[in-house]
Every structure is written in C-alpha cells, then in structure tokens.
Design an enzyme around this catalytic site. Structure first.
Site, short mmCIF file in Angstrom:
data_model
loop_
_atom_site.label_atom_id
_atom_site.label_comp_id
_atom_site.label_asym_id
_atom_site.label_seq_id
_atom_site.Cartn_x
_atom_site.Cartn_y
_atom_site.Cartn_z
N HIS A 32 -1.29 16.76 46.72
CA HIS A 32 -0.58 16.23 47.88
C HIS A 32 0.66 15.51 47.37
O HIS A 32 0.90 15.46 46.16
CB HIS A 32 -1.47 15.33 48.75
N HIS A 57 1.91 12.23 47.80
CA HIS A 57 2.11 10.80 47.63
C HIS A 57 2.80 10.55 46.30
O HIS A 57 2.67 11.33 45.34
CB HIS A 57 0.78 10.06 47.71
N ASP A 61 2.43 8.80 43.75
CA ASP A 61 1.74 8.70 42.47
C ASP A 61 1.21 10.05 41.99
O ASP A 61 0.55 10.10 40.95
CB ASP A 61 0.61 7.66 42.55
N HIS A 62 1.51 11.12 42.72
CA HIS A 62 0.95 12.43 42.38
C HIS A 62 1.99 13.50 42.02
O HIS A 62 1.79 14.23 41.07
CB HIS A 62 0.10 12.95 43.54
#
Length: 292
Positions: free
Chosen positions: A80, A82, A84-85
C-alpha cells in the site's frame, strides 16, 4: 493497544534470513505506530523481488543495495502507499532498473492523527496487480491477495512455494491495524480478515513485527477483538446516549499510551461508520453518535 518497544531490539540495515527464500532488512524508522520500523522483504536467491521498499532514506537504500548484492531485481512490490512503505520504490527502481508493481496509486488527504500514515503522492507503479495476479522469478511465485480495509488499495502477497503471506499492515506482528476513515474501512477490513481465514498460509511476514506462525489463530483473535470493541461502543451508546468519540476513547482505552488516543479515535469512528451502515448507530452532528 501495543506493547512497549525498544528500537535497539532489532538492528537496522542488516539482512536477516527468515527462510530459504525470504530475507528482511529493517528500515530506521521506529515510532509508536511503526514499532521497530518498516520491514522490507527480499524474496528469492538468484533474481529477487523486493516487497515494501519502505521510506526514502539514504541509509536504508544503501542497506537494500548491499542486501541485493548485484542480483537482478525482477520487481519492486508495494502492499500500500502509506509513507512508511512505498517512497523508496522510485529510487530503488532507478538504482536497479526494476519495475514498480503491486497496489494501485492512491492519494488523498488523511485527516487522522498519524503523520506517518499520510499517503505517498509520488507513487507511480508500472503495473497494478489485481487479486490473483502473479509475478515470478527463479524458484519463487508471488500472488496478489486483495485485502482492503487498512487502506482501500492494500494488497498482501502470497509466496506460493512456502505457503507464506506478506501481510503488510493488514495483519501485523505487534498490534492491530489502524483503520482510519475516510479511506480505511472497517466493513472491508473484516471482510478481508474473513478471506484470510479461508486460506492455508502457514506463516505471515508482516511489515511491522515478527513473523506470525499459526496465523489463522491470530486472525480469529483479531476479529474477536474487533467484535468486542464493537460491543463496547454499542454498550457505551446505550448507557450514555448521544456521545462524542473522545469520551468513548477515554473509557475504552484506559491505560493506553495517550499518544495513541488519536489513532484509537479513528478506529472507533471506523466502527461507528460500520455500525451505521448496518443500521445500529447514527451520527447526530458535531462528531457525536447515538444508537439508532
């Protein structure tokens, strides 16, 4: 809601073997919401796939480059978008020439309290995977498993050769997933959890936390936790009538780190929206809710 954590418990930037086909590298972004940080997974022995490349951090990119060790990168996959990804996907693609595929792009303003949960507006995949689509390399096959709920574009990836599932933020190894409207959807989340119960995966590799063995037991427990929280909300509304979410959080999350109360309020709101869709609760204005 979550156990205390010590970022020193796990070293960042070090490749750790989890199985013959799976290695991980921990990004240096620990927080109350990411636990010890985002775990990037490297799948394969000869030519590899990289799952959730993580934040666009120079040290993390250097660690991933060292872990890849000159091997061909077949693809870079994101569960996904977000922050932090997925932000490291583009620079890692530039370094390796690998295409970025996986979840669909999604950019919207998230009015929740999680600064780390903002969406990556620069994510531009070469290919979007639908449920069941596969990508493969020497000795490994990854299949997309659509799991909306935490976000509407969330995908898990099943490693068919090992009956393993890279569960992203849908099922984590340290805490329940935050479901934050408007994009996070409790109805979708519970439906996706039910889907996972019907699978035969033997281990989950989450983006945060340790590998999960006997994952169906954890999924059943997490679903039970959500049903208990739903019951708490309904009992609160029945007892107190027209109510504001912060008052519900203050009672239902006693003992939880106050820094997490904002995120807890988002999950309560997600429950209330789900209850509203089922005809059990309704908004009364100014962020307040009552039984229907």
């Amino acid at each position: 809601m979550a156990p205390p954590f010590d970022p020193a418990d796990l070293p960042t930037g070090v490749m750790m073997a989890l199985s013959p086909l799976v290695h991980r590298v921990l990004a240096p972004n620990p927080s109350p919401f990411t636990y010890t940080g985002t775990q990037t997974y490297i799948v394969g022995a000869q030519a590899v796939a990289v799952i959730d490349p993580g934040p666009d951090d120079a040290d993390h990119l250097a660690a991933l480059t060292a872990a890849i060790a000159g091997r061909p990168v077949v693809t870079i996959l994101c569960t996904h978008t977000h922050r932090d990804h997925s932000p490291a996907a583009r620079p890692l693609s530039d370094l390796t020439g690998a295409p970025v595929i996986g979840c669909a792009p999604l950019t919207l303003d998230d009015d929740g309290p999680r600064a780390d949960a903002a969406f990556d507006a620069d994510y531009r995949p070469t290919q979007v995977l639908a449920d069941g689509d596969e990508v493969s390399g020497p000795g490994w096959t990854l299949a997309a498993v659509a799991t909306p709920g935490h976000t509407s574009n969330h995908l898990c990836f099943a490693l068919l050769e090992e009956k393993a599932l890279f569960s992203g933020d849908h099922v984590m190894g340290w805490s329940t997933s935050v479901i934050s409207p408007p994009d996070g959807d409790m109805t979708d989340y519970m439906r996706s959890m039910q889907l996972l119960l019907g699978r035969d995966d033997v281990v989950y590799y989450p983006a945060h936390g340790e590998p999960i063995e006997n994952p169906q037991r954890l999924v059943r427990g997490m679903m039970g936790h959500r049903k208990q929280r739903e019951g708490q909300i309904l009992r609160f509304l029945e007892r107190n009538g027209d109510s504001a979410i912060p008052d519900m959080v203050a009672e239902m999350y006693k003992g939880v780190d106050p820094r997490l109360h904002g995120a807890a309020g988002r999950s309560v709101l997600a429950h209330l929206i789900d209850l509203g869709g089922r005809g059990l609760a309704e908004p009364t204005g100014d962020g307040r809710w009552q039984m229907r």
